[in-house]
Design a protein around this motif. Structure first.
Motif, PDB file in Angstrom:
ATOM      1  N   ALA A   1     -13.619  42.200 -22.751  1.00  0.00           N
ATOM      2  CA  ALA A   1     -14.036  43.239 -23.698  1.00  0.00           C
ATOM      3  C   ALA A   1     -15.552  43.260 -23.841  1.00  0.00           C
ATOM      4  O   ALA A   1     -16.172  44.331 -23.864  1.00  0.00           O
ATOM      5  CB  ALA A   1     -13.379  43.004 -25.051  1.00  0.00           C
ATOM      6  N   TYR A   2     -16.191  42.094 -23.937  1.00  0.00           N
ATOM      7  CA  TYR A   2     -17.648  42.039 -24.014  1.00  0.00           C
ATOM      8  C   TYR A   2     -18.279  42.589 -22.731  1.00  0.00           C
ATOM      9  O   TYR A   2     -19.272  43.303 -22.768  1.00  0.00           O
ATOM     10  CB  TYR A   2     -18.134  40.612 -24.246  1.00  0.00           C
TER      11      TYR A   2
ATOM     12  N   TRP B   1     -23.007  44.518 -16.466  1.00  0.00           N
ATOM     13  CA  TRP B   1     -22.514  45.207 -15.266  1.00  0.00           C
ATOM     14  C   TRP B   1     -23.628  45.374 -14.250  1.00  0.00           C
ATOM     15  O   TRP B   1     -23.454  45.136 -13.059  1.00  0.00           O
ATOM     16  CB  TRP B   1     -21.965  46.592 -15.630  1.00  0.00           C
TER      17      TRP B   1
ATOM     18  N   ARG C   1     -17.029  44.787 -20.676  1.00  0.00           N
ATOM     19  CA  ARG C   1     -16.870  46.234 -20.612  1.00  0.00           C
ATOM     20  C   ARG C   1     -17.926  46.956 -21.452  1.00  0.00           C
ATOM     21  O   ARG C   1     -18.403  48.017 -21.090  1.00  0.00           O
ATOM     22  CB  ARG C   1     -15.478  46.634 -21.116  1.00  0.00           C
ATOM     23  N   ARG C   2     -18.274  46.387 -22.592  1.00  0.00           N
ATOM     24  CA  ARG C   2     -19.232  47.024 -23.486  1.00  0.00           C
ATOM     25  C   ARG C   2     -20.678  46.805 -23.071  1.00  0.00           C
ATOM     26  O   ARG C   2     -21.539  47.614 -23.375  1.00  0.00           O
ATOM     27  CB  ARG C   2     -19.051  46.500 -24.909  1.00  0.00           C
ATOM     28  N   ASP C   3     -20.951  45.712 -22.390  1.00  0.00           N
ATOM     29  CA  ASP C   3     -22.316  45.337 -22.076  1.00  0.00           C
ATOM     30  C   ASP C   3     -22.732  45.940 -20.733  1.00  0.00           C
ATOM     31  O   ASP C   3     -22.345  45.462 -19.673  1.00  0.00           O
ATOM     32  CB  ASP C   3     -22.431  43.814 -22.037  1.00  0.00           C
ATOM     33  N   LYS C   4     -23.533  46.986 -20.787  1.00  0.00           N
ATOM     34  CA  LYS C   4     -23.944  47.680 -19.557  1.00  0.00           C
ATOM     35  C   LYS C   4     -24.935  46.847 -18.741  1.00  0.00           C
ATOM     36  O   LYS C   4     -24.956  46.916 -17.527  1.00  0.00           O
ATOM     37  CB  LYS C   4     -24.580  49.026 -19.902  1.00  0.00           C
TER      38      LYS C   4
ATOM     39  N   LYS D   1     -11.226  38.442 -24.463  1.00  0.00           N
ATOM     40  CA  LYS D   1     -12.448  38.607 -25.248  1.00  0.00           C
ATOM     41  C   LYS D   1     -13.649  38.774 -24.321  1.00  0.00           C
ATOM     42  O   LYS D   1     -14.497  39.647 -24.534  1.00  0.00           O
ATOM     43  CB  LYS D   1     -12.631  37.388 -26.152  1.00  0.00           C
TER      44      LYS D   1
END
Length: 92
Positions: free
Chosen positions: A28-29, A37, A31-34, A25
């Protein structure tokens, strides 16, 4: 054993399953949250790289004079009869 359900979580495999699900989980968060990163991986790496470049390009005198350390400026009000001027627990 679990305090509430009285189940043996190690033998049932639930603990490992739940921890694995939590990691998936979080991945996944992430990966989506630019912004995550950028703020946790890219920017700190760039700051470190920038610091190393500045450190490498900096010209300076690497031959420093020796530094004399003294405790004479501290505990000046204490005389020889009062005890040691520098009371340290372990003084070798």
């Amino acid at each position: 054993k679990s305090a509430r359900s009285k189940m043996d979580l190690q033998n049932e495999g639930l603990f490992n399953r739940h921890v694995g699900s939590l990691f998936k989980k979080r991945a996944a968060y992430f990966r989506r949250d630019k912004k995550a990163w950028c703020c946790t991986t890219i920017l700190p790496s760039l700051f470190v790289l920038f610091g190393f470049v500045i450190f490498k390009l900096q010209e300076g005198d690497d031959n420093y004079n020796s530094l004399t350390l003294s405790l004479d400026a501290y505990n000046q009000g204490i005389g020889a009869a009062d005890g040691p001027r520098n009371p340290i627990v372990f003084n070798a």
